[in-house]
Design a protein around this motif. Structure first.
Motif, short mmCIF file in Angstrom:
data_model
loop_
_atom_site.label_atom_id
_atom_site.label_comp_id
_atom_site.label_asym_id
_atom_site.label_seq_id
_atom_site.Cartn_x
_atom_site.Cartn_y
_atom_site.Cartn_z
N THR A 125 35.47 51.27 33.05
CA THR A 125 35.38 50.84 34.45
C THR A 125 35.62 49.34 34.61
N ASN A 126 35.63 48.61 33.49
CA ASN A 126 35.76 47.15 33.48
C ASN A 126 34.58 46.45 34.15
N LYS A 127 33.46 47.14 34.29
CA LYS A 127 32.27 46.49 34.81
C LYS A 127 31.74 45.50 33.78
N HIS A 128 31.25 44.37 34.28
CA HIS A 128 30.66 43.32 33.43
C HIS A 128 31.65 42.83 32.37
N ASP A 130 42.91 50.56 47.59
CA ASP A 130 44.21 50.47 46.92
C ASP A 130 44.16 51.15 45.56
N TYR A 131 43.02 51.05 44.89
CA TYR A 131 42.87 51.66 43.57
C TYR A 131 42.33 53.09 43.66
N ASN A 132 42.22 53.63 44.88
CA ASN A 132 41.68 54.98 45.09
C ASN A 132 40.30 55.14 44.46
N ASP A 133 39.52 54.05 44.52
CA ASP A 133 38.16 54.03 43.95
C ASP A 133 38.14 54.39 42.47
N ASN A 134 39.25 54.14 41.79
CA ASN A 134 39.32 54.41 40.35
C ASN A 134 39.94 53.21 39.64
N PRO A 135 39.13 52.19 39.31
CA PRO A 135 37.67 52.18 39.45
C PRO A 135 37.24 51.67 40.82
N ILE A 136 35.94 51.82 41.10
CA ILE A 136 35.36 51.24 42.31
C ILE A 136 35.25 49.73 42.11
N GLU A 161 37.34 24.89 42.05
CA GLU A 161 36.28 25.42 41.20
C GLU A 161 36.70 26.77 40.64
N ILE A 162 36.17 27.11 39.47
CA ILE A 162 36.50 28.39 38.84
C ILE A 162 35.47 29.43 39.25
N TRP A 163 35.95 30.48 39.93
CA TRP A 163 35.06 31.51 40.44
C TRP A 163 35.26 32.87 39.77
N GLY A 164 36.36 33.05 39.07
CA GLY A 164 36.63 34.37 38.51
C GLY A 164 37.26 34.31 37.13
N VAL A 165 37.11 35.43 36.42
CA VAL A 165 37.72 35.64 35.11
C VAL A 165 38.75 36.76 35.26
N VAL A 166 39.97 36.54 34.82
CA VAL A 166 40.99 37.59 34.88
C VAL A 166 40.48 38.83 34.16
N SER A 167 40.41 39.96 34.88
CA SER A 167 39.82 41.16 34.32
C SER A 167 40.82 42.29 34.09
N PHE A 168 41.40 42.84 35.18
CA PHE A 168 42.34 43.94 35.00
C PHE A 168 43.24 44.08 36.22
N GLY A 169 44.19 44.98 36.13
CA GLY A 169 45.11 45.26 37.23
C GLY A 169 45.92 46.49 36.91
N GLU A 170 46.90 46.77 37.75
CA GLU A 170 47.80 47.90 37.55
C GLU A 170 49.21 47.36 37.54
N GLY A 171 49.82 47.33 36.35
CA GLY A 171 51.15 46.73 36.24
C GLY A 171 51.07 45.22 36.39
N CYS A 172 52.20 44.61 36.72
CA CYS A 172 52.27 43.15 36.89
C CYS A 172 53.06 42.85 38.15
N ASN A 194 52.55 44.10 41.01
CA ASN A 194 52.68 45.30 41.84
C ASN A 194 51.97 45.06 43.16
N MET A 195 52.71 45.00 44.26
CA MET A 195 52.15 44.64 45.55
C MET A 195 51.13 45.66 46.06
N LYS A 196 51.12 46.86 45.48
CA LYS A 196 50.17 47.89 45.89
C LYS A 196 48.80 47.69 45.25
N TYR A 197 48.76 46.93 44.14
CA TYR A 197 47.51 46.78 43.40
C TYR A 197 47.18 45.31 43.17
N PRO A 198 46.20 44.77 43.87
CA PRO A 198 45.79 43.38 43.63
C PRO A 198 45.21 43.22 42.23
N GLY A 199 45.23 42.00 41.72
CA GLY A 199 44.56 41.71 40.47
C GLY A 199 43.05 41.68 40.69
#
Length: 225
Positions: free
Chosen positions: A76-79, A148-154, A187-198, A200-205
Motif C-alpha cells: 500500500t506504500n503506507k509509511h 484517480d487511483y481507483n482507491d488502489n491504493p487509498i 521547505e521540504i514537505w514530502g518524500v517521493v513515494s510512488f506513482g503509475e508510470g512516468c 502519466n497525466m491520469k495519475y499524480p505522483g
C-alpha cells in the motif's frame, strides 16, 4: 541531495541530508523479501553528474544503520519513509549542506506549487538522468488523487499528491527518484513515494507527508544517538 547506493552497488534512490549524520529517504529503497530486507550501504553527497564527478565536491559516506518505518507496507506504500544513520558526519561545504525539516503543519493546501528533484528516469522505460534534474508540480486534493487511483491504493492523510501543470510533456517523478524531496515554498514537505508510470497525466505522483512523521523522526534520531 543525497544519492543512495544499495548492497549490490546500484544507485537506486535519492534522499537529503537533515543532519550532519542523518539522511531522510523512502523505505521502498530497500530490497524487500520476507523475512529480510537488504540495506542501503553508501550515500553520495555533492553529486550533480553521475558520469562527470566534480573534483573535491563529492563526499561518499558509509551507512551505519537503516531505519525504515516499522509500519511500512510495501503493497500500500503506507509509511514509506526511512532514516539512514551515517557512520561519520559529513563536512559542510559549498556543495554539501543540511536542509532541516520545517515545523510540522496539519496539512498542505491543494494548488500549492512545488518542486521535485532527482536522478530518475525522464521517461517510462528510459535511462536514469546523468544530471540532477528538478521540475515543478502542483499539489492535488487527496480525494481527487485517490479517485484517480481507483482507491488502489487509498491516498491517506499521511500522503501528498502532486501532478502536472499542463506541461508538455508533463512533469513528474519517475523510477529512481524515490526518496527524493518535494519542496514547496522553499521547505521540504514530502518524500517521493510512488506513482503509475512516468508523466502519466491520469495519475499524480504520490509523496510521503513528512509532517505526519515528525515525532517518529525525532525519536528515532534521539534513541540512536
Amino acid at each position: 541531495m543525497a544519492l543512495l547506493e544499495n548492497f549490490n552497488n546500484q544507485l537506486v534512490c535519492g534522499g537529503w541530508l537533515i543532519d550532519k549524520s542523518w539522511v531522510l529517504t523512502a523505505a521502498r529503497c530497500l530490497v524487500w523479501g520476507f523475512p529480510w530486507h537488504r540495506d542501503i550501504r553508501m550515500v553520495y553527497l555533492g553529486v550533480h553528474s553521475l558520469k562527470k564527478a566534480t573534483k573535491g565536491s563529492i563526499q561518499s559516506i558509509k551507512v551505519k544503520k537503516n531505519f525504515p518505518h516499522p509500519e511500512y507496507n510495501a503493497k500500500t506504500n503506507k509509511h514509506n519513509i526511512m532514516l539512514l544513520q551515517l557512520k561519520s558526519s559529513v563536512k559542510l561545504t559549498k556543495t554539501v549542506n543540511i536542509k532541516a525539516l520545517p515545523n510540522p503543519v496539519t496539512d498542505m493546501p491543494a494548488g500549492t506549487r512545488c518542486l521535485v528533484a532527482g536522478w530518475g528516469r525522464t521517461a517510462k522505460g528510459g535511462d536514469p538522468s546523468d544530471v540532477l534534474l528538478s521540475g515543478n508540480v502542483t499539489l492535488i486534493d487527496r480525494k481527487i488523487c485517490s479517485r484517480d487511483y481507483n482507491d488502489n491504493p487509498i491516498i491517506t492523510n499521511e500522503m501528498l499528491c502532486a501532478g502536472h501543470n499542463n506541461d508538455s510533456p508533463p512533469v513528474d517523478s519517475c523510477k529512481g527518484d524515490s526518496g527524493g524531496p518535494l519542496v514547496c515554498g522553499g521547505e521540504i514537505w514530502g518524500v517521493v513515494s510512488f506513482g503509475e508510470g512516468c508523466g502519466n497525466m491520469k495519475y499524480p505522483g504520490v509523496y510521503t507527508f513528512i509532517s505526519k512523521y515528525d515525532k517518529w523522526i525525532k525519536e528515532t534520531i534521539t534513541t540512536a544517538k
